[in-house]
Design an enzyme around this catalytic site. Structure first.
Site, PDB file in Angstrom:
ATOM      1  N   GLN A  78     -13.245  27.863 -53.702  1.00 41.58           N
ATOM      2  CA  GLN A  78     -13.603  29.285 -53.517  1.00 41.58           C
ATOM      3  C   GLN A  78     -14.190  29.579 -52.135  1.00 41.58           C
ATOM      4  O   GLN A  78     -13.822  30.540 -51.483  1.00 41.58           O
ATOM      5  CB  GLN A  78     -14.732  29.644 -54.438  1.00 41.58           C
ATOM      6  CG  GLN A  78     -14.636  29.689 -55.878  1.00 41.58           C
ATOM      7  CD  GLN A  78     -15.820  30.522 -56.309  1.00 41.58           C
ATOM      8  OE1 GLN A  78     -15.678  31.742 -56.374  1.00 41.58           O
ATOM      9  NE2 GLN A  78     -16.965  29.903 -56.536  1.00 41.58           N
ATOM     10  N   ARG A 105     -29.273  23.723 -60.026  1.00 46.65           N
ATOM     11  CA  ARG A 105     -28.493  23.080 -58.960  1.00 46.65           C
ATOM     12  C   ARG A 105     -28.735  21.569 -58.948  1.00 46.65           C
ATOM     13  O   ARG A 105     -27.836  20.779 -58.667  1.00 46.65           O
ATOM     14  CB  ARG A 105     -28.846  23.694 -57.603  1.00 46.65           C
ATOM     15  CG  ARG A 105     -28.460  25.174 -57.489  1.00 46.65           C
ATOM     16  CD  ARG A 105     -28.814  25.704 -56.118  1.00 46.65           C
ATOM     17  NE  ARG A 105     -28.582  27.130 -55.977  1.00 46.65           N
ATOM     18  CZ  ARG A 105     -29.542  28.039 -56.089  1.00 46.65           C
ATOM     19  NH1 ARG A 105     -30.784  27.683 -56.374  1.00 46.65           N
ATOM     20  NH2 ARG A 105     -29.256  29.318 -55.918  1.00 46.65           N
ATOM     21  N   ASN A 150     -23.835  21.664 -53.467  1.00 44.42           N
ATOM     22  CA  ASN A 150     -25.149  21.521 -54.111  1.00 44.42           C
ATOM     23  C   ASN A 150     -25.344  20.188 -54.821  1.00 44.42           C
ATOM     24  O   ASN A 150     -24.366  19.606 -55.291  1.00 44.42           O
ATOM     25  CB  ASN A 150     -25.321  22.655 -55.130  1.00 44.42           C
ATOM     26  CG  ASN A 150     -25.811  23.922 -54.467  1.00 44.42           C
ATOM     27  OD1 ASN A 150     -26.665  23.865 -53.591  1.00 44.42           O
ATOM     28  ND2 ASN A 150     -25.271  25.068 -54.888  1.00 44.42           N
ATOM     29  N   ASP A 180     -29.978  32.102 -48.566  1.00 42.12           N
ATOM     30  CA  ASP A 180     -31.268  32.570 -49.108  1.00 42.12           C
ATOM     31  C   ASP A 180     -31.959  33.482 -48.096  1.00 42.12           C
ATOM     32  O   ASP A 180     -32.567  34.494 -48.456  1.00 42.12           O
ATOM     33  CB  ASP A 180     -32.148  31.364 -49.443  1.00 42.12           C
ATOM     34  CG  ASP A 180     -31.372  30.341 -50.264  1.00 42.12           C
ATOM     35  OD1 ASP A 180     -30.886  30.716 -51.333  1.00 42.12           O
ATOM     36  OD2 ASP A 180     -31.204  29.198 -49.800  1.00 42.12           O
ATOM     37  N   HIS A 238     -33.097  24.599 -51.477  1.00 42.51           N
ATOM     38  CA  HIS A 238     -32.181  25.599 -52.038  1.00 42.51           C
ATOM     39  C   HIS A 238     -32.127  25.363 -53.549  1.00 42.51           C
ATOM     40  O   HIS A 238     -31.174  24.804 -54.090  1.00 42.51           O
ATOM     41  CB  HIS A 238     -30.798  25.451 -51.389  1.00 42.51           C
ATOM     42  CG  HIS A 238     -29.785  26.417 -51.924  1.00 42.51           C
ATOM     43  ND1 HIS A 238     -29.892  27.771 -51.773  1.00 42.51           N
ATOM     44  CD2 HIS A 238     -28.641  26.210 -52.633  1.00 42.51           C
ATOM     45  CE1 HIS A 238     -28.863  28.354 -52.362  1.00 42.51           C
ATOM     46  NE2 HIS A 238     -28.090  27.441 -52.889  1.00 42.51           N
TER      47      HIS A 238
HETATM   48  P1  NAD Z   1     -14.987  25.120 -55.969  1.00 49.00           P
HETATM   49  O1  NAD Z   1     -15.016  24.331 -57.215  1.00 49.00           O
HETATM   50  O2  NAD Z   1     -14.273  26.423 -55.940  1.00 49.00           O
HETATM   51  O3  NAD Z   1     -14.384  24.246 -54.781  1.00 49.00           O
HETATM   52  C1  NAD Z   1     -14.798  22.956 -54.542  1.00 49.00           C
HETATM   53  C2  NAD Z   1     -13.648  22.249 -53.874  1.00 49.00           C
HETATM   54  O4  NAD Z   1     -14.110  20.967 -53.455  1.00 49.00           O
HETATM   55  C3  NAD Z   1     -12.464  22.001 -54.824  1.00 49.00           C
HETATM   56  O5  NAD Z   1     -11.272  22.448 -54.194  1.00 49.00           O
HETATM   57  C4  NAD Z   1     -12.462  20.490 -55.007  1.00 49.00           C
HETATM   58  O6  NAD Z   1     -11.163  19.950 -55.184  1.00 49.00           O
HETATM   59  C5  NAD Z   1     -13.083  20.047 -53.683  1.00 49.00           C
HETATM   60  N1  NAD Z   1     -13.648  18.706 -53.710  1.00 49.00           N
HETATM   61  C6  NAD Z   1     -14.324  18.096 -54.723  1.00 49.00           C
HETATM   62  N2  NAD Z   1     -14.631  16.847 -54.359  1.00 49.00           N
HETATM   63  C7  NAD Z   1     -14.185  16.666 -53.102  1.00 49.00           C
HETATM   64  C8  NAD Z   1     -14.202  15.583 -52.192  1.00 49.00           C
HETATM   65  N3  NAD Z   1     -14.742  14.408 -52.515  1.00 49.00           N
HETATM   66  N4  NAD Z   1     -13.636  15.753 -50.976  1.00 49.00           N
HETATM   67  C9  NAD Z   1     -13.078  16.918 -50.640  1.00 49.00           C
HETATM   68  N5  NAD Z   1     -13.003  17.980 -51.469  1.00 49.00           N
HETATM   69  C10 NAD Z   1     -13.557  17.845 -52.677  1.00 49.00           C
HETATM   70  O7  NAD Z   1     -16.502  25.280 -55.487  1.00 49.00           O
HETATM   71  P2  NAD Z   1     -17.109  26.336 -54.446  1.00 49.00           P
HETATM   72  O8  NAD Z   1     -17.438  27.583 -55.178  1.00 49.00           O
HETATM   73  O9  NAD Z   1     -16.241  26.396 -53.219  1.00 49.00           O
HETATM   74  O10 NAD Z   1     -18.524  25.637 -54.142  1.00 49.00           O
HETATM   75  C11 NAD Z   1     -18.577  24.409 -53.461  1.00 49.00           C
HETATM   76  C12 NAD Z   1     -20.016  23.895 -53.476  1.00 49.00           C
HETATM   77  O11 NAD Z   1     -20.858  24.771 -52.735  1.00 49.00           O
HETATM   78  C13 NAD Z   1     -20.647  23.821 -54.867  1.00 49.00           C
HETATM   79  O12 NAD Z   1     -21.402  22.622 -54.965  1.00 49.00           O
HETATM   80  C14 NAD Z   1     -21.561  25.029 -54.905  1.00 49.00           C
HETATM   81  O13 NAD Z   1     -22.618  24.862 -55.809  1.00 49.00           O
HETATM   82  C15 NAD Z   1     -22.049  25.038 -53.478  1.00 49.00           C
HETATM   83  N6  NAD Z   1     -22.653  26.279 -52.985  1.00 49.00           N
HETATM   84  C16 NAD Z   1     -23.740  26.159 -52.173  1.00 49.00           C
HETATM   85  C17 NAD Z   1     -24.347  27.297 -51.665  1.00 49.00           C
HETATM   86  C18 NAD Z   1     -25.542  27.187 -50.776  1.00 49.00           C
HETATM   87  O14 NAD Z   1     -26.161  28.217 -50.462  1.00 49.00           O
HETATM   88  N7  NAD Z   1     -25.949  26.022 -50.316  1.00 49.00           N
HETATM   89  C19 NAD Z   1     -23.825  28.556 -51.987  1.00 49.00           C
HETATM   90  C20 NAD Z   1     -22.712  28.645 -52.817  1.00 49.00           C
HETATM   91  C21 NAD Z   1     -22.135  27.491 -53.320  1.00 49.00           C
HETATM   92  C1  LMR Z   2     -25.983  30.112 -54.633  1.00 48.27           C
HETATM   93  O1  LMR Z   2     -27.170  30.140 -54.335  1.00 48.27           O
HETATM   94  O2  LMR Z   2     -25.303  31.143 -54.792  1.00 48.27           O
HETATM   95  C2  LMR Z   2     -25.282  28.774 -54.781  1.00 48.27           C
HETATM   96  O3  LMR Z   2     -26.171  27.714 -54.539  1.00 48.27           O
HETATM   97  C3  LMR Z   2     -24.572  28.633 -56.071  1.00 48.27           C
HETATM   98  C4  LMR Z   2     -25.539  28.377 -57.206  1.00 48.27           C
HETATM   99  O4  LMR Z   2     -25.325  27.408 -57.928  1.00 48.27           O
HETATM  100  O5  LMR Z   2     -26.479  29.145 -57.337  1.00 48.27           O
END
Ligand code: NAD
Ligand code: LMR
Length: 329
Positions: free
Chosen positions: A15, A100, A133, A161, A189
């Site tokens: 995503q 998380r 995360n 954030d 986070h």
């Molecule tokens: P998603 O499930 O849509 O996409 C994750 C992608 O990572 C998938 O396409 C999957 O195949 C791929 N993947 C998994 N393992 C992998 C690896 N070893 N090597 C390469 N690719 C790999 O998830 P998303 O919504 O894109 O979110 C990704 C991450 O970001 C999640 O852990 C989510 O919690 C985190 N996130 C963090 C924040 C933040 O503020 N820090 C905000 C939003 C989401």
């Molecule tokens: C967020 O803050 O939107 C991301 O870290 C996704 C989550 O798990 O909350």
């Protein structure tokens, strides 16, 4: 024309990747004069590779002038070879019923492997942003697994954030987000994150004089800390476009600078403000000449200390779990 910079994005078919890659291609992250060699790393499964192929086809179809090359691979060596910037997004997101930190076991292995690959193959000055995360602890893992790279270069994303907070403050005070200065989000986070207005100015006035204390304590802090869950509840998926936007902001500012303007980055502590060395902790930073610096010399109030300590405890607990996982790996 400048030499292209090699940028690796993991989880490229996910995503966040679907928003992030197109913003990078358009020049939003590194500037309109900076060509990019973009490398997409995905899992080595048929469906992930197929999806990554589709994203690459769409990137091709954008004909972005700044995209010098686009590659898609499941191979860590190929992806990280000479990489100068890495956005480590690929990881499992949480679902409604999870914190998380519940993702630690599911995702730690990814960051162990990627940290090692960065250590072995990447440019020695690589800048790393961990988004997956639990982001702070995953950045800690990657850094521990890359002992030959400057620890300073492993950061985690708390800019989302920070940005969420700016809008809450602007809406409450009727000001613009650009009127807000000297704001930061300390810590992890996670549920304990601490959006801090102690030093904040809004249109030149002290934020604490403009904002009712009960709104700050009972609405603002919990709303920012639980915004990720609120998005999951509303969308059925975790935040994606806003997360990609925050990742763009984080790297943009790290590379191109903020002057004396504060931003929030989670960075390895050097013991600043009593935060144990090595924890990847959200702190106020300024960025100049491709480097960041933690804002120094703040006199912390008891309230700030108490909230910083809650985050230290949360991150120390996560560190204890992953130190074992790293030792076993
Ligand atoms: P998603 O499930 O849509 O996409 C994750 C992608 O990572 C998938 O396409 C999957 O195949 C791929 N993947 C998994 N393992 C992998 C690896 N070893 N090597 C390469 N690719 C790999 O998830 P998303 O919504 O894109 O979110 C990704 C991450 O970001 C999640 O852990 C989510 O919690 C985190 N996130 C963090 C924040 C933040 O503020 N820090 C905000 C939003 C989401
Ligand atoms: C967020 O803050 O939107 C991301 O870290 C996704 C989550 O798990 O909350």
């Amino acid at each position: 024309m400048k030499k292209p910079v090699k940028v690796v994005v993991t989880g490229a078919a996910g995503q966040i990747g679907y928003s992030l890659l197109f913003r990078i291609g358009a020049g939003d992250m590194l500037g309109m004069d900076q060509p990019v060699d973009l490398c997409m790393l995905e899992r080595n499964t048929e469906s992930s590779m197929k999806a990554a192929k589709g994203v690459k086809m769409e990137l091709d179809d954008c004909a972005f002038p700044l995209l010098n090359s686009i590659t898609s691979t499941p191979d860590l060596k190929k992806a990280f070879k000479d990489a100068q910037i890495a956005l480590l997004v690929g990881a499992r997101p949480r679902t409604k019923d999870m914190n998380r930190s519940d993702l630690l076991n599911a995702n730690a292995q990814i960051f162990i492997e990627q940290g090692r690959a960065i250590n072995n193959y990447a440019d020695r000055n690589i800048k790393v942003l961990v988004v997956g995360n639990p982001a702070n602890t995953n950045a800690y893992i990657a850094r521990k697994c890359a002992p030959d790279i400057n620890p300073k270069n492993f950061t985690a994303m708390m800019r989302l954030d920070h940005n969420r907070s700016l809008t809450q403050l602007a809406q409450k005070t009727g000001c613009k987000v650009t009127d807000i200065e000297k704001f930061c989000v300390w810590g992890n986070h996670g549920n304990t994150m601490y959006p801090d207005i102690t030093n904040t100015l809004i249109a030149g006035k002290k934020a604490e004089d403009l904002i009712p204390t009960d709104w700050y304590l009972d609405y603002f802090i919990p709303t920012v800390a639980s915004r990720g869950s609120a998005i999951i509840e509303a969308r059925g998926h975790s935040s994606a476009a806003s997360a990609a936007n925050a990742a763009i902001d984080h790297i943009h500012d790290w590379v191109l600078g903020t002057g004396d303007k504060w931003q929030t980055m989670a960075v390895p502590s050097n013991g600043e403000y009593g935060i144990p060395e090595g924890l990847c902790f959200g702190m106020p930073v300024t960025c100049n000449n491709g480097d960041y610096e933690v804002v120094k010399g703040l006199e912390l109030t008891d309230f700030e200390r108490e909230h910083i300590l809650q985050n230290v405890k949360a991150l120390e607990a996560e560190r204890a779990v992953v130190d074992e996982l790293i030792a076993k790996a």
